[in-house]
Write an enzyme that holds these catalytic residues in place. Sequence first.
Site, mmCIF file in Angstrom:
data_model
loop_
_atom_site.group_PDB
_atom_site.id
_atom_site.type_symbol
_atom_site.label_atom_id
_atom_site.label_comp_id
_atom_site.label_asym_id
_atom_site.label_seq_id
_atom_site.Cartn_x
_atom_site.Cartn_y
_atom_site.Cartn_z
ATOM 1 N N GLN A 1 0.755 -1.326 0.156
ATOM 2 C CA GLN A 1 -0.059 -0.068 -0.117
ATOM 3 C C GLN A 1 0.737 1.198 0.106
ATOM 4 O O GLN A 1 2.065 1.290 0.622
ATOM 5 C CB GLN A 1 -0.844 0.051 1.255
HETATM 6 N N1 LIG Z 1 -6.962 -13.436 -10.915
HETATM 7 C C1 LIG Z 1 -6.111 -13.704 -10.216
HETATM 8 N N2 LIG Z 1 -6.171 -13.131 -8.946
HETATM 9 C C2 LIG Z 1 -5.077 -13.078 -8.167
HETATM 10 C C3 LIG Z 1 -3.725 -13.592 -8.650
HETATM 11 N N3 LIG Z 1 -2.758 -13.580 -7.985
HETATM 12 C C4 LIG Z 1 -3.383 -13.015 -6.787
HETATM 13 N N4 LIG Z 1 -4.675 -12.760 -6.991
HETATM 14 C C5 LIG Z 1 -5.612 -12.080 -6.173
HETATM 15 O O1 LIG Z 1 -5.302 -10.651 -5.967
HETATM 16 C C6 LIG Z 1 -5.554 -10.220 -4.508
HETATM 17 C C7 LIG Z 1 -4.552 -9.764 -3.804
HETATM 18 O O2 LIG Z 1 -3.712 -10.590 -3.557
HETATM 19 P P1 LIG Z 1 -2.584 -10.457 -2.329
HETATM 20 O O3 LIG Z 1 -1.522 -11.737 -2.683
HETATM 21 O O4 LIG Z 1 -3.402 -10.493 -1.219
HETATM 22 O O5 LIG Z 1 -1.784 -9.308 -3.073
HETATM 23 P P2 LIG Z 1 -0.490 -8.471 -2.377
HETATM 24 O O6 LIG Z 1 0.277 -7.899 -3.422
HETATM 25 O O7 LIG Z 1 0.043 -9.298 -1.095
HETATM 26 O O8 LIG Z 1 -1.246 -7.029 -1.632
HETATM 27 P P3 LIG Z 1 -0.610 -6.255 -0.491
HETATM 28 O O9 LIG Z 1 -0.309 -7.142 0.795
HETATM 29 O O10 LIG Z 1 -1.805 -5.300 0.066
HETATM 30 O O11 LIG Z 1 0.540 -5.395 -1.020
HETATM 31 C C8 LIG Z 1 -6.206 -11.451 -3.889
HETATM 32 O O12 LIG Z 1 -7.643 -11.487 -3.935
HETATM 33 C C9 LIG Z 1 -5.707 -12.681 -4.723
HETATM 34 O O13 LIG Z 1 -6.462 -13.617 -4.495
HETATM 35 C C10 LIG Z 1 -3.890 -14.209 -10.001
HETATM 36 O O14 LIG Z 1 -2.673 -14.628 -10.554
HETATM 37 N N5 LIG Z 1 -4.912 -14.227 -10.883
#
Ligand SMILES: Nc1nc2c(ncn2[C@@H]2O[C@H](COP(=O)(O)OP(=O)(O)OP(=O)(O)O)[C@@H](O)[C@H]2O)c(=O)[nH]1
Length: 193
Positions: A84
């Site tokens: 974030q």
């Molecule tokens: N369709 C799709 N959704 C994905 C994929 N990878 C992650 N997501 C979705 O994207 C959303 C965010 O995923 P996170 O892994 O929590 O993202 P992050 O980068 O860790 O986010 P922060 O912790 O806020 O920095 C979740 O709902 C996941 O299920 C993908 O390859 N395809």
Amino acid sequence: MNMITKVLMLMIFFSFSFSFSFSFFFFFVEHKVIIVGLDNAGKTTILYQFLMNEVVHTSPTIGSNVEEIVVKNTHFLMWDIGGQESLRSSWNTYYSNTEFIILVVDSIDRERLAITREELYRMLAHEDLRKAAVLIFANKQDMKGCMTAAEISKYLTLSSIKDHPWHIQSCCALTGEGLCQGLEWMTSRIGVS
Ligand SMILES: Nc1nc2c(ncn2[C@@H]2O[C@H](COP(=O)(O)OP(=O)(O)OP(=O)(O)O)[C@@H](O)[C@H]2O)c(=O)[nH]1
Ligand SMILES: [Mg+2]
């Protein structure tokens, strides 16, 4: 036992103990990795796919998650850092001794690719990351209308990066597709200066 035999035995003993401690050292050495990228890119999903081969339910990361991932006897200590906006200014507190940066890009998020680009070049200019290699995951390749790895590479002008080894890999964290190839590139870099 004559003198020559004694010397030979001593040489054999020392060469065995040297090679043993050498392999012991390499078996236990840990390579530090930071997983960065904007919020919602899929960083935490990727980390737990590496660890458990399954999709976990995630919520936005505040701070970081850290896990040890072992690939073919290579130990990686992976720090998944919250993406974030308010958290990005503290990414640099994780930089020291980093060998690999994994930059996760949400391939459907065209509007914010310019911000990713800014963050990438800010990291590459940081003194603590001058020796780090960069793996870029073009994630969410399952989404209709997403950018390809080639488009992302062009927008991020990756070919202009000469002072850090880099590699871009398309992937889908939900199915795990492309993740192993990314890890293989990382293991192939170990020992290459
Ligand atoms: N369709 C799709 N959704 C994905 C994929 N990878 C992650 N997501 C979705 O994207 C959303 C965010 O995923 P996170 O892994 O929590 O993202 P992050 O980068 O860790 O986010 P922060 O912790 O806020 O920095 C979740 O709902 C996941 O299920 C993908 O390859 N395809
Ligand atoms: Mg997260």
